[in-house]
Design a protein around this motif. Structure first.
Motif, PDB file in Angstrom:
ATOM      1  N   UNK A   1      24.665 -64.480 -28.161  1.00  0.00           N
ATOM      2  CA  UNK A   1      23.262 -64.901 -28.119  1.00  0.00           C
ATOM      3  C   UNK A   1      23.073 -66.174 -27.302  1.00  0.00           C
ATOM      4  N   UNK A   2      23.966 -67.154 -27.491  1.00  0.00           N
ATOM      5  CA  UNK A   2      23.880 -68.406 -26.726  1.00  0.00           C
ATOM      6  C   UNK A   2      24.060 -68.139 -25.237  1.00  0.00           C
ATOM      7  N   UNK A   3      24.980 -67.254 -24.897  1.00  0.00           N
ATOM      8  CA  UNK A   3      25.202 -66.940 -23.488  1.00  0.00           C
ATOM      9  C   UNK A   3      24.011 -66.204 -22.892  1.00  0.00           C
ATOM     10  N   UNK A   4      23.376 -65.317 -23.661  1.00  0.00           N
ATOM     11  CA  UNK A   4      22.173 -64.641 -23.171  1.00  0.00           C
ATOM     12  C   UNK A   4      21.035 -65.631 -22.948  1.00  0.00           C
ATOM     13  N   UNK A   5      20.876 -66.580 -23.861  1.00  0.00           N
ATOM     14  CA  UNK A   5      19.836 -67.613 -23.689  1.00  0.00           C
ATOM     15  C   UNK A   5      20.113 -68.414 -22.424  1.00  0.00           C
ATOM     16  N   UNK A   6      21.378 -68.764 -22.195  1.00  0.00           N
ATOM     17  CA  UNK A   6      21.738 -69.511 -20.978  1.00  0.00           C
ATOM     18  C   UNK A   6      21.455 -68.689 -19.724  1.00  0.00           C
ATOM     19  N   UNK A   7      21.776 -67.403 -19.750  1.00  0.00           N
ATOM     20  CA  UNK A   7      21.524 -66.555 -18.581  1.00  0.00           C
ATOM     21  C   UNK A   7      20.038 -66.540 -18.249  1.00  0.00           C
ATOM     22  N   UNK A   8      19.209 -66.354 -19.257  1.00  0.00           N
ATOM     23  CA  UNK A   8      17.762 -66.348 -19.033  1.00  0.00           C
ATOM     24  C   UNK A   8      17.308 -67.710 -18.506  1.00  0.00           C
ATOM     25  N   UNK A   9      17.802 -68.787 -19.091  1.00  0.00           N
ATOM     26  CA  UNK A   9      17.426 -70.133 -18.641  1.00  0.00           C
ATOM     27  C   UNK A   9      17.849 -70.406 -17.208  1.00  0.00           C
TER      28      UNK A   9
ATOM     29  N   UNK B   1      18.683 -86.034  -2.681  1.00  0.00           N
ATOM     30  CA  UNK B   1      17.871 -85.098  -3.465  1.00  0.00           C
ATOM     31  C   UNK B   1      18.229 -83.642  -3.148  1.00  0.00           C
ATOM     32  N   UNK B   2      18.156 -83.190  -1.891  1.00  0.00           N
ATOM     33  CA  UNK B   2      18.531 -81.787  -1.661  1.00  0.00           C
ATOM     34  C   UNK B   2      20.014 -81.517  -1.914  1.00  0.00           C
ATOM     35  N   UNK B   3      20.875 -82.476  -1.623  1.00  0.00           N
ATOM     36  CA  UNK B   3      22.306 -82.259  -1.860  1.00  0.00           C
ATOM     37  C   UNK B   3      22.584 -82.147  -3.361  1.00  0.00           C
ATOM     38  N   UNK B   4      22.020 -83.060  -4.144  1.00  0.00           N
ATOM     39  CA  UNK B   4      22.227 -83.024  -5.590  1.00  0.00           C
ATOM     40  C   UNK B   4      21.717 -81.740  -6.216  1.00  0.00           C
ATOM     41  N   UNK B   5      20.532 -81.304  -5.808  1.00  0.00           N
ATOM     42  CA  UNK B   5      19.990 -80.075  -6.376  1.00  0.00           C
ATOM     43  C   UNK B   5      20.694 -78.837  -5.839  1.00  0.00           C
ATOM     44  N   UNK B   6      21.228 -78.899  -4.625  1.00  0.00           N
ATOM     45  CA  UNK B   6      22.043 -77.786  -4.119  1.00  0.00           C
ATOM     46  C   UNK B   6      23.326 -77.665  -4.936  1.00  0.00           C
ATOM     47  N   UNK B   7      23.952 -78.800  -5.244  1.00  0.00           N
ATOM     48  CA  UNK B   7      25.156 -78.774  -6.083  1.00  0.00           C
ATOM     49  C   UNK B   7      24.842 -78.223  -7.471  1.00  0.00           C
TER      50      UNK B   7
ATOM     51  N   UNK C   1      14.573 -70.358 -14.980  1.00  0.00           N
ATOM     52  CA  UNK C   1      14.154 -71.749 -14.804  1.00  0.00           C
ATOM     53  C   UNK C   1      15.021 -72.528 -13.815  1.00  0.00           C
ATOM     54  N   UNK C   2      16.313 -72.639 -14.099  1.00  0.00           N
ATOM     55  CA  UNK C   2      17.165 -73.555 -13.329  1.00  0.00           C
ATOM     56  C   UNK C   2      17.284 -73.179 -11.855  1.00  0.00           C
ATOM     57  N   UNK C   3      17.669 -71.955 -11.556  1.00  0.00           N
ATOM     58  CA  UNK C   3      17.843 -71.576 -10.149  1.00  0.00           C
ATOM     59  C   UNK C   3      16.551 -71.670  -9.344  1.00  0.00           C
ATOM     60  N   UNK C   4      15.431 -71.143  -9.848  1.00  0.00           N
ATOM     61  CA  UNK C   4      14.194 -71.281  -9.058  1.00  0.00           C
ATOM     62  C   UNK C   4      13.778 -72.736  -8.828  1.00  0.00           C
TER      63      UNK C   4
END
Length: 190
Positions: free
Chosen positions: A89-97, A142-148, A101-104
């Protein structure tokens, strides 16, 4: 799946190296901060450039270590809820997050901050403070940090899918935070 797991290992290795190197910036920023305080209060001397170096270093730590922090599972998490869930369940929540959210958001910030860096670099933008520094290096963070952070999100997504499909250990488990080695290269991390 083995290619993706190797890719995840390479991404982890990269963020591990950048994170470990960036940690030293905390020491430099602290020494500069102490020097600034000593010169200001002890000798009535002040330097905008040294204050800005201190800010740049702190910015570098936070931005460059975001992927490292995520990899080490030391980011902000709502443990009150997630501790009551199963590992799956925790891994599924992380996948959705990660996917929703995170990648976009990471991609959007990289996309939107890059032109600001380019403009600052092309115009050799300077601080508006007297004796201040050139601005493009901190804008590049900023772009480097968010790319990482974004590529680490891909790595974490791979690890969570590998766990759910039975191809890897639980990446959220406390034992999952050992030093990173590139798969297929024992001892490469030392």
């Amino acid at each position: 799946m083995s290619f993706l797991i190797r890719l995840s290992g390479w991404i982890d290795w990269l963020n591990e190296r950048i994170g470990r190197a960036s940690i030293w910036l905390v020491l430099f920023a602290t020494l500069i901060s102490a020097g600034n305080a000593l010169s200001r209060y002890g000798f009535s001397l002040s330097s905008n450039a040294m204050l800005e170096v201190q800010w740049y270093l702190y910015s570098a730590v936070f931005l460059l270590c975001s992927g490292y922090t995520f990899m080490r599972n030391e980011h902000v998490r709502i443990d009150l809820v997630s501790n009551r869930m199963s590992a799956r369940g925790r891994n599924w929540v992380d996948i959705v997050g990660i996917v929703v959210f995170l990648l976009p958001v990471a991609m959007m910030i990289v996309w939107m901050s890059w032109p600001s860096f380019v403009d600052s670099y092309m115009t050799n933008e300077q601080s508006s403070n007297a004796g201040g520094l050139v601005r493009w290096p901190v804008r590049l963070l900023i772009p480097v940090g968010f790319a990482l952070l974004g590529i680490q999100a891909v790595s974490e997504l791979i690890k969570r899918i590998a766990f759910l499909t039975g191809h890897g250990p639980d990446p959220i488990a406390p034992s999952a935070h050992a030093p990173v080695e590139i798969p297929g290269q024992p001892g490469a991390d030392r």
